[in-house]
Design an enzyme around this catalytic site. Structure first.
Site, PDB file in Angstrom:
ATOM      1  N   LYS A  35      32.394  26.045 -87.413  1.00 49.24           N
ATOM      2  CA  LYS A  35      33.468  25.187 -87.946  1.00 49.24           C
ATOM      3  C   LYS A  35      33.757  24.048 -86.960  1.00 49.24           C
ATOM      4  O   LYS A  35      33.308  24.098 -85.807  1.00 49.24           O
ATOM      5  CB  LYS A  35      34.716  26.029 -88.173  1.00 49.24           C
ATOM      6  CG  LYS A  35      35.276  26.641 -86.909  1.00 49.24           C
ATOM      7  CD  LYS A  35      36.309  27.709 -87.200  1.00 49.24           C
ATOM      8  CE  LYS A  35      36.812  28.315 -85.900  1.00 49.24           C
ATOM      9  NZ  LYS A  35      37.646  29.494 -86.116  1.00 49.24           N
ATOM     10  N   TYR A 255      47.240   2.481 -65.462  1.00 52.07           N
ATOM     11  CA  TYR A 255      48.546   2.407 -66.134  1.00 52.07           C
ATOM     12  C   TYR A 255      49.596   3.234 -65.400  1.00 52.07           C
ATOM     13  O   TYR A 255      49.349   4.379 -65.018  1.00 52.07           O
ATOM     14  CB  TYR A 255      48.435   2.940 -67.561  1.00 52.07           C
ATOM     15  CG  TYR A 255      47.679   2.021 -68.498  1.00 52.07           C
ATOM     16  CD1 TYR A 255      48.139   0.726 -68.753  1.00 52.07           C
ATOM     17  CD2 TYR A 255      46.535   2.455 -69.141  1.00 52.07           C
ATOM     18  CE1 TYR A 255      47.453  -0.111 -69.614  1.00 52.07           C
ATOM     19  CE2 TYR A 255      45.840   1.635 -70.007  1.00 52.07           C
ATOM     20  CZ  TYR A 255      46.307   0.342 -70.235  1.00 52.07           C
ATOM     21  OH  TYR A 255      45.633  -0.477 -71.096  1.00 52.07           O
TER      22      TYR A 255
HETATM   23  C1  LIG Z   1      37.042  30.485 -85.230  1.00 52.01           C
HETATM   24  C2  LIG Z   1      36.865  31.871 -85.677  1.00 52.01           C
HETATM   25  C3  LIG Z   1      36.009  32.745 -84.980  1.00 52.01           C
HETATM   26  C4  LIG Z   1      35.309  32.382 -83.696  1.00 52.01           C
HETATM   27  O1  LIG Z   1      36.199  32.496 -82.604  1.00 52.01           O
HETATM   28  P1  LIG Z   1      35.719  32.278 -81.085  1.00 52.01           P
HETATM   29  O2  LIG Z   1      36.912  32.615 -80.284  1.00 52.01           O
HETATM   30  O3  LIG Z   1      35.335  30.837 -80.971  1.00 52.01           O
HETATM   31  O4  LIG Z   1      34.569  33.178 -80.858  1.00 52.01           O
HETATM   32  C5  LIG Z   1      35.800  34.004 -85.522  1.00 52.01           C
HETATM   33  N1  LIG Z   1      36.425  34.389 -86.670  1.00 52.01           N
HETATM   34  C6  LIG Z   1      37.276  33.585 -87.322  1.00 52.01           C
HETATM   35  C7  LIG Z   1      37.941  34.065 -88.552  1.00 52.01           C
HETATM   36  C8  LIG Z   1      37.537  32.312 -86.844  1.00 52.01           C
HETATM   37  O5  LIG Z   1      38.378  31.515 -87.516  1.00 52.01           O
END
Ligand SMILES: *Cc1c(COP(=O)(O)O)cnc(C)c1O
Length: 358
Positions: A35, A255
């Protein structure tokens, strides 16, 4: 011509990390979580590179459709499910697995035309209090799913841990125990483990592990870097020195003048700013690697550039590479300087930064 700033992603590292995940959870299949543009590593290139994964996990249907459009044929799981009948129909057409975590999604499924078939991952909330059926509702939700008849190709069970950065979390153990009780007596495949549970809680591995961060070679734990878990950081965020200047003792840089030279100094200006996704919260002293040595951030992060104190580093000149994070400078360390987490820094790498899978 190479762009001034780029995110170089190592295909070998991604593959090595998948192999490492399999070594840590040898009895489990791997749902590679890609994702958020594969945590900034590029959704499609990352998925093509990790074609050996047993499934891909995405948050939104657009991400799943992009994978199908790129020719990814294997299992893709919509981790938040679908939110209307059109999306449900699209999920059926594209053979996307759907997570079901709330009553409205059950209703959508119950109303689906009988020609639509789904692999459903029922998400049970064991303590995160974000998505999932509450324990008191879990049995009735599972019975409603059982009753879907031939629309249900297969029912699988999952939960998500609230601890993503702790080695030994009592909440994680409590969630694990709750999940066992709530799913007792069902033969369905199960999935619980994110990256942290993958390493910290072998009892959570079950049928499917769901690593995200670990695949990118980064540690979920505050007190460890990826290397110490046998992982290889996959991204090098690297930019270029575009100016070098002398700053006299007492003068300020950038800045707000928040950095003041304590001595006559040399400062390199590097083409990387919050417009590229660098956190503006990075303080003076944050390391930037130039000519193999650690320079220190001097003054505020601007939109397009930063200043780096390179007084101790010999021979710095325009055109030199400047590493913001990568195998030689862990993103975990930069995230700590920013008061943030590696997840956020990786996802924030902005669209104007070209990604190169190498
Ligand atoms: C994002 C996500 C993961 C992965 O989590 P990590 O901490 O990056 O390993 C696993 N399961 C779900 C449902 C998620 O939303």
């Amino acid at each position: 011509m190479k762009s001034l700033i780029r995110a170089e992603v190592s295909a070998a590292a991604l593959r090595a990390n998948l192999a490492r995940v399999r070594e840590v959870a040898p009895a489990s299949r791997v749902m590679a979580v890609v994702k958020a543009n594969a945590y900034g590593h590029g959704l499609v290139p990352t998925a093509l590179c990790l074609a050996d994964a047993d499934a891909f996990g995405v948050a939104r249907i657009d991400e799943a459709l992009a994978l199908r459009g790129a020719g990814v044929r294997g299992r893709i799981v919509l981790l938040e499910g679908v939110f209307n009948a059109e999306q449900l129909a699209e999920a059926a057409r594209q053979s996307l697995d759907i997570v079901v975590h709330e009553a409205e999604q059950l209703e959508l499924l119950e109303a689906a035309p009988s020609g639509q078939r789904f692999v459903v991952w029922a998400k049970i909330d064991t303590g995160m209090n974000r998505l999932g059926f509450r324990p008191s509702m879990a049995q009735s939700a599972l019975r409603r799913l059982d009753a879907l008849g031939e629309r249900l190709l297969e029912l699988r069970l999952m939960t998500h841990f609230a601890s993503a950065d702790e080695r030994d979390s009592s909440l994680m153990r409590q969630q694990l125990a709750r999940f066992d009780v709530l799913t007792q007596g069902r033969r369905s495949e199960r999935s619980l483990a994110n990256s942290a549970a993958l390493f910290a809680q072998p009892q959570s591995h079950a049928d499917w592990v769901r690593p995200g961060l670990a695949l990118y070679g980064v540690s979920p734990f505050a007190d460890q870097v990826g290397r110490s878990l046998g992982l290889t950081p996959a991204m090098r965020l690297v930019s270029t020195v575009i100016a070098v200047r002398k700053v006299s003792a007492g003068e300020t840089v950038g800045y707000g003048g928040v950095w003041r030279a304590a001595r006559d100094s040399q400062v390199a200006i590097v083409a990387a700013g919050y417009g590229d996704g660098l956190p503006r919260a990075l303080p003076n002293g944050t390391p930037v690697l130039i000519r193999g040595a650690r320079g220190e951030l001097a003054g505020r992060v601007s939109m397009d550039m930063i200043a780096v104190d390179v007084t101790g580093i010999a021979g710095v000149q325009v055109g030199d590479a400047a590493l913001l994070w990568g195998p030689e400078l862990p993103v975990e360390e930069i995230a700590a300087h920013a008061g943030s987490i590696s997840y956020e820094l990786l996802c924030a790498v902005s669209q104007r930064v070209p990604l190169a899978l190498m």
